[in-house]
Write an enzyme that holds these catalytic residues in place. Structure first.
Site, PDB file in Angstrom:
ATOM      1  N   GLY A  28      -1.853   4.675   8.493  1.00 16.21           N
ATOM      2  CA  GLY A  28      -0.780   5.614   8.101  1.00 16.21           C
ATOM      3  C   GLY A  28      -1.162   7.034   8.475  1.00 16.21           C
ATOM      4  O   GLY A  28      -0.798   7.999   7.783  1.00 16.21           O
ATOM      5  N   GLN A  49       2.023  12.930   6.411  1.00 13.87           N
ATOM      6  CA  GLN A  49       1.686  14.286   5.949  1.00 13.87           C
ATOM      7  C   GLN A  49       0.181  14.445   5.725  1.00 13.87           C
ATOM      8  O   GLN A  49      -0.417  15.420   6.161  1.00 13.87           O
ATOM      9  CB  GLN A  49       2.438  14.608   4.645  1.00 13.87           C
ATOM     10  CG  GLN A  49       2.340  16.066   4.261  1.00 13.87           C
ATOM     11  CD  GLN A  49       2.744  16.366   2.824  1.00 13.87           C
ATOM     12  OE1 GLN A  49       2.970  15.449   2.035  1.00 13.87           O
ATOM     13  NE2 GLN A  49       2.830  17.624   2.490  1.00 13.87           N
ATOM     14  N   ASP A  69      -1.104   3.925  13.020  1.00 11.50           N
ATOM     15  CA  ASP A  69       0.201   4.085  12.354  1.00 11.50           C
ATOM     16  C   ASP A  69       1.176   3.135  13.033  1.00 11.50           C
ATOM     17  O   ASP A  69       0.897   2.610  14.118  1.00 11.50           O
ATOM     18  CB  ASP A  69       0.696   5.539  12.484  1.00 11.50           C
ATOM     19  CG  ASP A  69       1.683   5.925  11.391  1.00 11.50           C
ATOM     20  OD1 ASP A  69       1.306   6.684  10.476  1.00 11.50           O
ATOM     21  OD2 ASP A  69       2.835   5.452  11.423  1.00 11.50           O
ATOM     22  N   ASP A 126       0.665  -2.109  12.248  1.00 14.01           N
ATOM     23  CA  ASP A 126       1.481  -2.321  11.049  1.00 14.01           C
ATOM     24  C   ASP A 126       0.528  -2.773   9.945  1.00 14.01           C
ATOM     25  O   ASP A 126      -0.132  -3.808  10.076  1.00 14.01           O
ATOM     26  CB  ASP A 126       2.536  -3.403  11.340  1.00 14.01           C
ATOM     27  CG  ASP A 126       3.425  -3.673  10.129  1.00 14.01           C
ATOM     28  OD1 ASP A 126       3.123  -3.188   9.018  1.00 14.01           O
ATOM     29  OD2 ASP A 126       4.433  -4.390  10.307  1.00 14.01           O
ATOM     30  N   TYR A 154       7.511   3.118  -6.966  1.00 12.44           N
ATOM     31  CA  TYR A 154       6.330   3.760  -6.390  1.00 12.44           C
ATOM     32  C   TYR A 154       5.222   3.888  -7.444  1.00 12.44           C
ATOM     33  O   TYR A 154       4.076   3.495  -7.217  1.00 12.44           O
ATOM     34  CB  TYR A 154       6.755   5.130  -5.868  1.00 12.44           C
ATOM     35  CG  TYR A 154       5.653   6.013  -5.344  1.00 12.44           C
ATOM     36  CD1 TYR A 154       4.933   5.677  -4.214  1.00 12.44           C
ATOM     37  CD2 TYR A 154       5.360   7.225  -5.975  1.00 12.44           C
ATOM     38  CE1 TYR A 154       3.945   6.511  -3.717  1.00 12.44           C
ATOM     39  CE2 TYR A 154       4.382   8.072  -5.484  1.00 12.44           C
ATOM     40  CZ  TYR A 154       3.675   7.711  -4.349  1.00 12.44           C
ATOM     41  OH  TYR A 154       2.702   8.546  -3.869  1.00 12.44           O
ATOM     42  N   LYS A 213       1.579   2.090  -7.659  1.00 12.55           N
ATOM     43  CA  LYS A 213       0.323   2.852  -7.699  1.00 12.55           C
ATOM     44  C   LYS A 213      -0.503   2.464  -8.928  1.00 12.55           C
ATOM     45  O   LYS A 213      -1.720   2.329  -8.863  1.00 12.55           O
ATOM     46  CB  LYS A 213       0.604   4.359  -7.699  1.00 12.55           C
ATOM     47  CG  LYS A 213       1.136   4.902  -6.381  1.00 12.55           C
ATOM     48  CD  LYS A 213       0.118   4.788  -5.257  1.00 12.55           C
ATOM     49  CE  LYS A 213       0.612   5.410  -3.968  1.00 12.55           C
ATOM     50  NZ  LYS A 213      -0.292   5.187  -2.821  1.00 12.55           N
TER      51      LYS A 213
END
Ligand code: NAD
Ligand code: SER
Length: 311
Positions: free
Chosen positions: A9, A13, A35, A51, A141, A145
């Site tokens: 990934g 950001q 990524d 992936d 999400y 987590k």
């Protein structure tokens, strides 16, 4: 031993900045960004298109490069996760298992996997939220987590997997764009201020959230990964605090530099997510156990963002 680092990934950001930073310390050839996306930003590193849900491809890349450490960043974040909940659960959980299993089976030695302030929920005390408290997350999400944290601790206790984690607050940097979170407004606001002297916030004026400059977050991540194993007492995930502010407070700070800047407010579905999260975080464990200390306050963060964003 010479470390070989795979970042999963890496095009997001955090990944873009982490790749740059790790490459400076370890060397470009030692850091392998990966990524879903095609090569793009990684001309200097041996990039792999991967992936995170393709377990066999992940294994092949680990063997091909002799990977010793994985930073696993691929995930759907809070806002995009609510729009695609079943896929968010699949991506966020299954890809974590693949990475944890690589360490369990001794193919890699160390894992970094980020958690989030989203592990907390509406029943959590919202001011100065402690490491150990009520945790009833209300987003997919956050649920993923929180489950991920428990699995990380379980793999550590059961199999000795060296996995380390931080519950990042909202991250703000000028080098990369955010990818679908509730805290993204605090990056967008700078770009819109510089382009149009105006921003419409999707969170209401007095919504306080924990935030952090990306430079602090990357430094914390690397400090945690470098800390001696015996100092890492928490194998779920560490609370980490930088600063806290509301849209009105950041807008006022921006106005000190851009006097014409105006903000208005049009809260959308992300308001309910923000309202379920802490306003500020107590991170005494990170400070005591591995020496965490932030550098940026609001004033320094705003100045740094406005000076560095190139439109
Ligand atoms: P991002 O959305 O900007 O980047 C995620 C990257 O993962 C993207 O480049 C995307 O292409 C990639 N990706 C998505 N699906 C993939 C797949 N199947 N295989 C490989 N790559 C895939 O996210 P970010 O902000 O960089 O966040 C990275 C991690 O940090 C996430 O786990 C996130 O939950 C966590 N985190 C981020 C913040 C924040 O404010 N940015 C705060 C708390 C936690
Ligand atoms: N910045 C992230 C989000 O808003 C927090 O995990 O989803």
């Amino acid at each position: 031993m010479k470390e070989k680092i795979l970042i999963i990934g890496a095009g997001g950001q955090i990944g873009l900045e982490l790749t740059e930073n790790l490459s400076k310390s370890y060397g470009n050839d030692q850091v392998i960004p990966s990524d879903l996306k095609s090569e793009g930003n990684f001309a200097n590193n041996p990039y792999e298109q991967l992936d995170a849900l393709d377990k066999d491809a992940l294994f092949k890349i680990v063997k091909k490069h002799g990977i010793t450490q994985v930073y696993h960043l691929a995930a759907l974040l809070s806002a995009t996760g609510e729009q695609n909940p079943m896929f968010a659960w699949k991506l966020n959980m299954e890809s974590l298992f693949y990475v944890l299993d690589l360490a369990k089976e001794k193919h890699i030695q160390k894992i970094y996997w980020p958690s989030s302030i989203a592990v907390f929920g509406p029943t959590t005390p919202r001011e100065n939220t402690p490491q150990y408290t009520v945790m009833e997350p209300s987003t997919i999400y956050g649920i993923s987590k929180q489950a991920g944290e428990r699995w990380c601790e379980w793999y550590f206790k059961k199999f000795g997997v060296d996995v380390r984690s931080i519950r990042y607050p909202g991250l703000i940097g000028w080098k990369s764009a955010p990818g679908g979170g509730t805290t993204d407004y605090a990056v967008h606001i700078f770009h819109e201020a510089l382009k149009h002297n105006h921003y419409t916030s999707f969170l209401s004026e007095n919504t306080a959230l924990p935030m952090m400059h990306m430079e602090d977050a990357i430094r914390a991540t690397i400090e945690l990964m470098h800390a001696p194993s015996e100092k890492i007492k928490i194998r779920g995930s560490y609370n980490l605090s930088g600063l806290s502010f509301t849209p009105a407070e950041i807008a006022n700070e921006i106005k000190k530099h851009l006097s014409e800047f105006r903000i208005d407010y049009a809260p959308d579905f992300r308001q309910a997510i923000a309202d379920s999260w802490p306003k500020s975080i107590n991170d005494q464990e990170a400070r005591e156990q591995w020496g965490w200390k932030e550098k940026y306050n609001l004033e320094a963060l705003v100045k740094n963002m406005l000076e560095n964003i190139k439109l």
